[in-house]
Structure formats: structure tokens, C-alpha cells
Design a protein around this motif. Sequence first.
Motif, PDB file in Angstrom:
ATOM      1  N   GLY A  71       0.837  -1.535   0.041  1.00  0.00           N
ATOM      2  CA  GLY A  71      -0.135   0.146  -0.418  1.00  0.00           C
ATOM      3  C   GLY A  71       0.566   1.025   0.419  1.00  0.00           C
ATOM      4  O   GLY A  71       0.510   2.151  -0.709  1.00  0.00           O
ATOM      5  N   LEU A  72       1.663   1.538   1.070  1.00  0.00           N
ATOM      6  CA  LEU A  72       2.462   2.301   1.345  1.00  0.00           C
ATOM      7  C   LEU A  72       3.421   2.863  -0.266  1.00  0.00           C
ATOM      8  O   LEU A  72       3.698   3.862  -0.553  1.00  0.00           O
ATOM      9  CB  LEU A  72       3.712   2.501   2.225  1.00  0.00           C
ATOM     10  CG  LEU A  72       3.011   3.188   3.121  1.00  0.00           C
ATOM     11  CD1 LEU A  72       4.443   2.526   4.529  1.00  0.00           C
ATOM     12  CD2 LEU A  72       3.611   4.655   3.011  1.00  0.00           C
ATOM     13  N   ARG A  73       3.834   1.224  -1.094  1.00  0.00           N
ATOM     14  CA  ARG A  73       5.121   1.417  -1.967  1.00  0.00           C
ATOM     15  C   ARG A  73       3.871   2.357  -3.234  1.00  0.00           C
ATOM     16  O   ARG A  73       4.062   2.453  -4.561  1.00  0.00           O
ATOM     17  CB  ARG A  73       5.257   0.353  -2.827  1.00  0.00           C
ATOM     18  CG  ARG A  73       5.980   0.191  -1.507  1.00  0.00           C
ATOM     19  CD  ARG A  73       8.001   0.724  -2.096  1.00  0.00           C
ATOM     20  NE  ARG A  73       8.763   0.791  -0.558  1.00  0.00           N
ATOM     21  CZ  ARG A  73       9.481   1.429  -0.337  1.00  0.00           C
ATOM     22  NH1 ARG A  73       9.415   2.529  -1.458  1.00  0.00           N
ATOM     23  NH2 ARG A  73      10.252   0.807   0.513  1.00  0.00           N
ATOM     24  N   ALA A  74       2.724   2.001  -3.090  1.00  0.00           N
ATOM     25  CA  ALA A  74       1.350   2.704  -4.233  1.00  0.00           C
ATOM     26  C   ALA A  74       0.920   3.893  -4.291  1.00  0.00           C
ATOM     27  O   ALA A  74       1.225   4.806  -5.198  1.00  0.00           O
ATOM     28  CB  ALA A  74       0.539   1.831  -3.939  1.00  0.00           C
ATOM     29  N   ALA A  75       1.044   4.008  -2.733  1.00  0.00           N
ATOM     30  CA  ALA A  75       0.404   5.553  -2.246  1.00  0.00           C
ATOM     31  C   ALA A  75       1.913   6.150  -2.713  1.00  0.00           C
ATOM     32  O   ALA A  75       2.035   7.450  -3.184  1.00  0.00           O
ATOM     33  CB  ALA A  75       0.465   5.555  -0.766  1.00  0.00           C
ATOM     34  N   ILE A  76       3.170   6.196  -2.489  1.00  0.00           N
ATOM     35  CA  ILE A  76       4.356   6.491  -3.286  1.00  0.00           C
ATOM     36  C   ILE A  76       4.570   7.002  -4.334  1.00  0.00           C
ATOM     37  O   ILE A  76       4.876   8.157  -5.360  1.00  0.00           O
ATOM     38  CB  ILE A  76       5.735   5.811  -2.818  1.00  0.00           C
ATOM     39  CG1 ILE A  76       5.977   5.639  -1.233  1.00  0.00           C
ATOM     40  CG2 ILE A  76       7.621   6.469  -3.652  1.00  0.00           C
ATOM     41  CD1 ILE A  76       6.822   5.445  -0.833  1.00  0.00           C
ATOM     42  N   LEU A  81      -5.029   8.657   2.242  1.00  0.00           N
ATOM     43  CA  LEU A  81      -4.864   8.787   3.395  1.00  0.00           C
ATOM     44  C   LEU A  81      -4.806   7.426   3.742  1.00  0.00           C
ATOM     45  O   LEU A  81      -4.986   6.519   3.208  1.00  0.00           O
ATOM     46  CB  LEU A  81      -6.139   9.390   4.418  1.00  0.00           C
ATOM     47  CG  LEU A  81      -6.686   8.888   5.630  1.00  0.00           C
ATOM     48  CD1 LEU A  81      -5.251   9.409   6.656  1.00  0.00           C
ATOM     49  CD2 LEU A  81      -7.595   9.245   6.053  1.00  0.00           C
ATOM     50  N   VAL A  82      -3.605   7.503   4.335  1.00  0.00           N
ATOM     51  CA  VAL A  82      -2.992   5.871   4.776  1.00  0.00           C
ATOM     52  C   VAL A  82      -3.639   5.445   5.629  1.00  0.00           C
ATOM     53  O   VAL A  82      -3.358   6.118   7.210  1.00  0.00           O
ATOM     54  CB  VAL A  82      -1.271   6.002   4.776  1.00  0.00           C
ATOM     55  CG1 VAL A  82      -0.504   4.917   5.044  1.00  0.00           C
ATOM     56  CG2 VAL A  82      -1.448   6.306   3.417  1.00  0.00           C
ATOM     57  N   LEU A  83      -4.161   4.365   6.359  1.00  0.00           N
ATOM     58  CA  LEU A  83      -4.330   3.413   7.704  1.00  0.00           C
ATOM     59  C   LEU A  83      -3.755   2.749   7.436  1.00  0.00           C
ATOM     60  O   LEU A  83      -3.222   1.253   7.211  1.00  0.00           O
ATOM     61  CB  LEU A  83      -6.206   2.896   7.265  1.00  0.00           C
ATOM     62  CG  LEU A  83      -6.733   3.911   7.315  1.00  0.00           C
ATOM     63  CD1 LEU A  83      -8.499   3.493   6.865  1.00  0.00           C
ATOM     64  CD2 LEU A  83      -6.722   5.072   8.387  1.00  0.00           C
ATOM     65  N   SER A  84      -2.941   1.767   8.720  1.00  0.00           N
ATOM     66  CA  SER A  84      -1.885   1.240   9.554  1.00  0.00           C
ATOM     67  C   SER A  84      -2.420   0.510  10.700  1.00  0.00           C
ATOM     68  O   SER A  84      -3.063   1.489  11.409  1.00  0.00           O
ATOM     69  CB  SER A  84      -1.039   1.256   8.748  1.00  0.00           C
ATOM     70  OG  SER A  84       0.457   0.693   9.596  1.00  0.00           O
ATOM     71  N   GLN A  85      -2.426  -0.550  10.901  1.00  0.00           N
ATOM     72  CA  GLN A  85      -2.272  -1.103  12.374  1.00  0.00           C
ATOM     73  C   GLN A  85      -0.773  -1.197  12.696  1.00  0.00           C
ATOM     74  O   GLN A  85      -0.589  -0.476  13.934  1.00  0.00           O
ATOM     75  CB  GLN A  85      -2.743  -3.261  11.637  1.00  0.00           C
ATOM     76  CG  GLN A  85      -3.465  -3.409  11.342  1.00  0.00           C
ATOM     77  CD  GLN A  85      -4.083  -3.744  12.533  1.00  0.00           C
ATOM     78  OE1 GLN A  85      -5.046  -3.556  13.462  1.00  0.00           O
ATOM     79  NE2 GLN A  85      -5.919  -4.279  12.423  1.00  0.00           N
ATOM     80  N   VAL A  86       0.391  -0.708  12.288  1.00  0.00           N
ATOM     81  CA  VAL A  86       1.667  -0.443  11.801  1.00  0.00           C
ATOM     82  C   VAL A  86       2.437   0.982  11.212  1.00  0.00           C
ATOM     83  O   VAL A  86       2.022   1.059  10.208  1.00  0.00           O
ATOM     84  CB  VAL A  86       2.440  -1.748  12.245  1.00  0.00           C
ATOM     85  CG1 VAL A  86       1.710  -2.910  13.158  1.00  0.00           C
ATOM     86  CG2 VAL A  86       2.785  -1.681  11.300  1.00  0.00           C
ATOM     87  N   VAL A  87       3.498   0.762  12.233  1.00  0.00           N
ATOM     88  CA  VAL A  87       4.162   2.043  11.356  1.00  0.00           C
ATOM     89  C   VAL A  87       5.462   1.183  10.288  1.00  0.00           C
ATOM     90  O   VAL A  87       6.189   0.830  11.529  1.00  0.00           O
ATOM     91  CB  VAL A  87       4.353   2.927  12.233  1.00  0.00           C
ATOM     92  CG1 VAL A  87       5.515   4.598  11.329  1.00  0.00           C
ATOM     93  CG2 VAL A  87       3.640   3.614  13.217  1.00  0.00           C
TER      94      VAL A  87
END
Length: 212
Positions: free
Chosen positions: A60-65, A77-83
Motif C-alpha cells: 500500500g505504501l509503495r503504491a502511495a509513493i 490517507l494511509v491507514l495502518s495497524q503498524v508503522v
Amino acid sequence: MIAEDSVLLREGLTGIFTRFGGEVVAAVGSADELLHAIAQDLPDIVVMDVRMPPAFHDEGLRAAIQLRGEHPRLGILVLSQVVEAAAAGELLEAGTRGLGYLLKDRIGAIGQFVPAVRDVTAGGTVIDPDVVHQLMVHHRAHDPLDALSPREREVLALVAEGRSNSAIAQRLYVSEAAVAKHITGVHTKLNLGPDTDDHRGVLAALTFLRSR
């Protein structure tokens, strides 16, 4: 647009947005599906998970980048269980306008979540305090300047101030040859190879300033 592999959360988010007058143009379960959907219909904001199929790591983060590079004005807006500190830092370095990163256990209060979505859509920044803390810890633990000697740090600090080799030599009471040697050492330890020769001084200075 929603990208979340959990069907229950995906449906729940869809219901929240619809209830508050939003339109969900697509709700998908993977990063690949998100990128395909974006190509068909660009939304105002994407609400997305960090860990999605196939590996459930940081897709997800890679897609966001990638999306930040292709659509700089798109709200994310990123949602996550962890950082995921490394990838999160890379995302934030691309610019914080219209960007949010919230932990899922903090979005139970709709009265706080909906305003966060609106802020990000309008170009604001909403970062969970725990995310900020984890990024700071990660930064301290991975400070590239830790590899430099005290003298190399001194030289790099003066380079960051825009001083010439001659001025640095006068300031530190050493020869220009010694300054050049220290600068070469800095470039080597910061992995600024000869392929970046024209910009190594600038890159080294930026590394110093980011680590302060």
C-alpha cells in the motif's frame, strides 16, 4: 476511492463516506487493483491500507509513493495497524500536502476520522502522533552521519554552510589537501559514488541538514 483487503473494513468505510455525503468511486482489495482503478477514474482522495496482497508487507505504501509521483494533488490517507517507518519516511519526503497517516486503532471515533478525511482532501496534513514518534526513532537509529568521524562531521557542516575548500581549510587550520581528503571520505561513507560527481557536495549537505 478505498483500497483495503479486509472486506468488513472496506464496506464499513464505504458506509461512513456515503453517510456523510461522499461518493465512493471504487473500493478494491489490493494495490494493483487500486492503481488500475486510479487510471480509470481519478478521485479526490484515496483511503488505503499499508499491508495488502500479495505479500502483505508495504504494498500500500509503495503504491502511495507511486501515486504521489504521478498525481501530486491527489489526497492520500494511509491507514495502518503498524508503522512501516522506512517506506513512510520515503512517502513523507515526497511532500506532505494532502497526506495523512493514521493508525487503525485510532479511527474508531467517526467524529475525528471524517474531519481528517476532509482535511487531507483539502490539501492538509494529518499524521498520527505515534507515526511521528516511530519515524523519529527510525531516523535516529539509521542516521547516516554516524559513520563519519568527528573531523568529517566538522567539514560536512561547513560544506552545508556553503564554504569553499579554502575557507574550510582556514577555519580548521588544516591544508586544502586535508579538506579534500575529508570530503572524499564523506562522499564514500555516505555512498555518494562518482556517478553523482556533479552533485555530491549538494547531496552531502542535504544529508547533513536532514540529520540535524
